[in-house]
Design a protein around this motif. Structure first.
Motif, PDB file in Angstrom:
ATOM      1  N   SER A 420       1.181   2.449  10.252  1.00 35.42           N
ATOM      2  CA  SER A 420       2.172   2.875   9.271  1.00 35.42           C
ATOM      3  C   SER A 420       2.458   4.360   9.408  1.00 35.42           C
ATOM      4  CB  SER A 420       1.668   2.573   7.850  1.00 35.42           C
ATOM      5  OG  SER A 420       2.509   3.143   6.889  1.00 35.42           O
ATOM      6  N   ALA A 422       4.578   5.936   7.528  1.00 34.79           N
ATOM      7  CA  ALA A 422       4.692   6.479   6.173  1.00 34.79           C
ATOM      8  C   ALA A 422       3.324   6.848   5.620  1.00 34.79           C
ATOM      9  CB  ALA A 422       5.373   5.461   5.262  1.00 34.79           C
ATOM     10  N   SER A 512       9.677   3.342   4.255  1.00 37.19           N
ATOM     11  CA  SER A 512       9.139   4.115   5.372  1.00 37.19           C
ATOM     12  C   SER A 512       9.376   5.606   5.208  1.00 37.19           C
ATOM     13  CB  SER A 512       9.761   3.645   6.692  1.00 37.19           C
ATOM     14  OG  SER A 512      11.166   3.817   6.662  1.00 37.19           O
TER      15      SER A 512
END
Length: 563
Positions: A420, A422, A512
């Motif tokens: 990820s 983010a 995101s």
């Protein structure tokens, strides 16, 4: 009992304050010949090697920021938050505000020059009844901030390197290489290992390396601005556009708020300001040299950043094209436009990439000292099993185990980027917030709770100007000084920056693109507080005892209404 006169002056002062002032002045005089006396008074034995001068520490502080590198990897934020106006004037504003933070920390450091840095200082300037828990939470904020910023620097170097390669295009106009998340992590791993090898194996040469890198940095910056301005393949902007153009494309409104969000660029580059305090036990005269280095390095950072940003702004052609480029790194895109070819742009970025590696090395060095100092006071779990308090004398006095433990944590956290982006960006942003909080904590405790009485006798005191810098750093009250805790309190720079830099860089927000730094920050603080309540309070009793701590611990109740 009659309440003694306030700290601003008066005919009577608490006898203990006079004794403390006298004691610190005596130690300051002895410190001219040896720093070990003061360290012993604070409860510690000299283990690290004192090999750094004022210039060495100032250059290391400069390298911790590595302004051209730090500004290059975060150019996106000001460009979408107002353009060149936010880029240049935002940099000048944040440097002025951080100068107040540096001066405030310098005053406290002159009284308590120890590797524990702001963590130890928080303990010493806090009211006796709460100083242990204050030191615990701030210690974890400082430690986490050091580790996460080091991780962020090394990963930022990774992304800059990838961005520089990606500006090369194939016959279809596509970048020749867009690495997978796994490949990014492997590059990051390699850079992290290199930084740790340099920091551990070349410890005694690091002061020379820092000095050489400062010279190399200015040479690299001069090459970039001379080549960019001389060639200017797509033309040059006029001064009115460079210094006055303000066009928000981030989606934030009103424009003033967009400008504020764009300040993350400058805040990231100056976030390592206080990390150099952890080097106090490797400096000949830390009570004098470290405060001077804090302030001097920030001035040098401002100058270098201004010299770098202004000429770069003159050759920015299309901001939208820069921030939307697939390379995702504005600097190589700007230089490709200015130079007219990818090879020239890449060559000019090489000094910045090298600077990023040396910045990571300095962050690794400072982080290892911060972890070592915190473990020395028994606050890090498993410190005995892991040998985090050991110093490797063969390598010139390096806390090698603490360095390796920090590296392992950084590498493991880096794995998050595979799953990820983010989540990983949340750790990046939270590093700035953790460090900002750790800097403001001792300043706030000193000014608001013990009203600067516990830094009396320090080597570097600035009187009312120091009070002004404290107020700018943490906030102000509508009442006349001395301030009453929390009375009509208006947040200053550091307390304003913490929520500000939890904001996403642009709107509308997607899953995101969301900034989850606040989640990591709050989780870290709550975890440290709960840990202390459940377990830490049973075995952690603050830094190692010493004559100076015992003296401060004897402050009478009337010394502060909050004590």
């Amino acid at each position: 009992m009659e309440k003694p006169h306030d700290w601003q002056g008066g005919s009577a002062s608490p006898p203990l304050v006079e004794r403390r002032k006298s004691g610190l002045e005596d130690l300051a005089n002895r410190r001219d010949s040896t720093a070990e006396d003061l360290l012993a008074a604070m409860g510690y034995t000299q283990e690290l090697t004192r090999s750094r001068s004022t210039l060495n520490v100032a250059f290391m502080s400069f390298m911790l920021a590595s302004v051209p590198y730090g500004l290059s990897t975060t150019l996106y934020y000001p460009l979408v938050g107002g353009g060149t106006t936010t880029l240049i004037w935002g940099w000048c504003l944040v440097c002025a505000l951080m100068m107040c933070v540096a001066i405030s920390l310098g005053e406290i450091t002159s009284a308590y020059p120890v590797a524990g840095g702001v963590y130890y200082q928080t303990y010493m300037v806090s009211p006796t009844s709460v100083r242990t828990v204050m030191a615990w939470i701030n210690g974890w904020s400082y430690t986490l901030g050091n580790i996460i910023i080091t991780l962020s620097v090394n990963y930022g170097t990774t992304l800059l390197l990838v961005g520089c390669v990606s500006i090369f295009k194939d016959e279809n106009g596509e970048g020749i290489w867009y690495p997978t998340p796994w490949q990014n992590w492997l590059i990051f791993l390699g850079i992290t290992i290199i930084c740790n090898l340099i920091s551990s194996l070349a410890n005694k040469w690091l002061p020379i390396l820092d000095t050489a890198t400062v010279i190399f940095t200015f040479v690299g910056v001069i090459c970039i601005i001379v080549c960019g301005l001389a060639i200017a393949n797509e033309g040059r902007r006029n001064a009115a556009w460079v210094f006055g153009n303000f066009n928000v494309t981030s989606g934030w409104s009103p424009p003033g708020w967009a400008f504020c969000v764009g300040l993350l660029h400058a805040a990231y580059a100056t976030s390592a300001t206080g990390m150099v305090i952890s080097m106090c036990e490797e400096v000949h005269k830390p009570a004098e040299q470290v405060p001077k280095a804090l302030v001097g390095a920030l001035g040098l950072n401002w100058l270098c950043g201004f010299i770098f940003l202004v000429p770069l702004s003159f050759v920015i052609n299309d901001i939208n094209a820069i921030v939307n480029d697939d390379a995702a790194q504005p600097l190589p895109v700007i230089l490709r436009s200015a130079i007219g070819n990818e090879g020239g742009a890449f060559a000019l970025c090489v000094p910045i990439i090298i600077l990023g590696i040396f910045c990571g090395t300095c962050c690794t060095t400072a982080t290892s000292r911060a972890v070592w100092a915190f473990a020395r006071d028994g606050a890090v779990p498993g410190y005995e099993t892991l040998g985090l308090t050991k110093v490797n004398k063969k390598l010139g006095g390096v806390p090698l185990n603490a360095m390796m433990a920090s590296m392992v944590v950084e590498v493991l956290l880096g794995l998050i980027s595979i799953g990820s982006s983010a989540a990983f960006n949340a750790f990046n942003g939270s590093g700035v917030i953790f460090l900002t909080l750790s800097y403001v904590w001792p300043v706030a405790c000193s000014l608001l709770l013990t009203k600067r009485k516990r830094i009396i006798g320090g080597k570097w005191q600035l009187g009312m100007f120091g009070v002004f810098c404290n107020v700018v750093s943490i906030g102000e009250s509508s009442h006349h000084l001395p301030l009453e805790p929390c009375a009509n309190f208006i947040p200053g720079w550091c307390l304003f920056a913490i929520p500000l830099f939890s904001m996403p860089s642009a709107l509308p927000v997607t899953a995101s693109g969301m900034n989850y730094a606040s989640v990591v920050f709050v989780f870290g603080l709550l975890a440290s507080a709960l840990w202390y309540a459940i377990s830490g309070r049973k075995y952690y009793h603050g830094p190692a005892d010493g004559d100076l701590q015992r003296s401060v611990g004897e402050l009478p109740p009337q010394y502060s209404s909050s004590d």
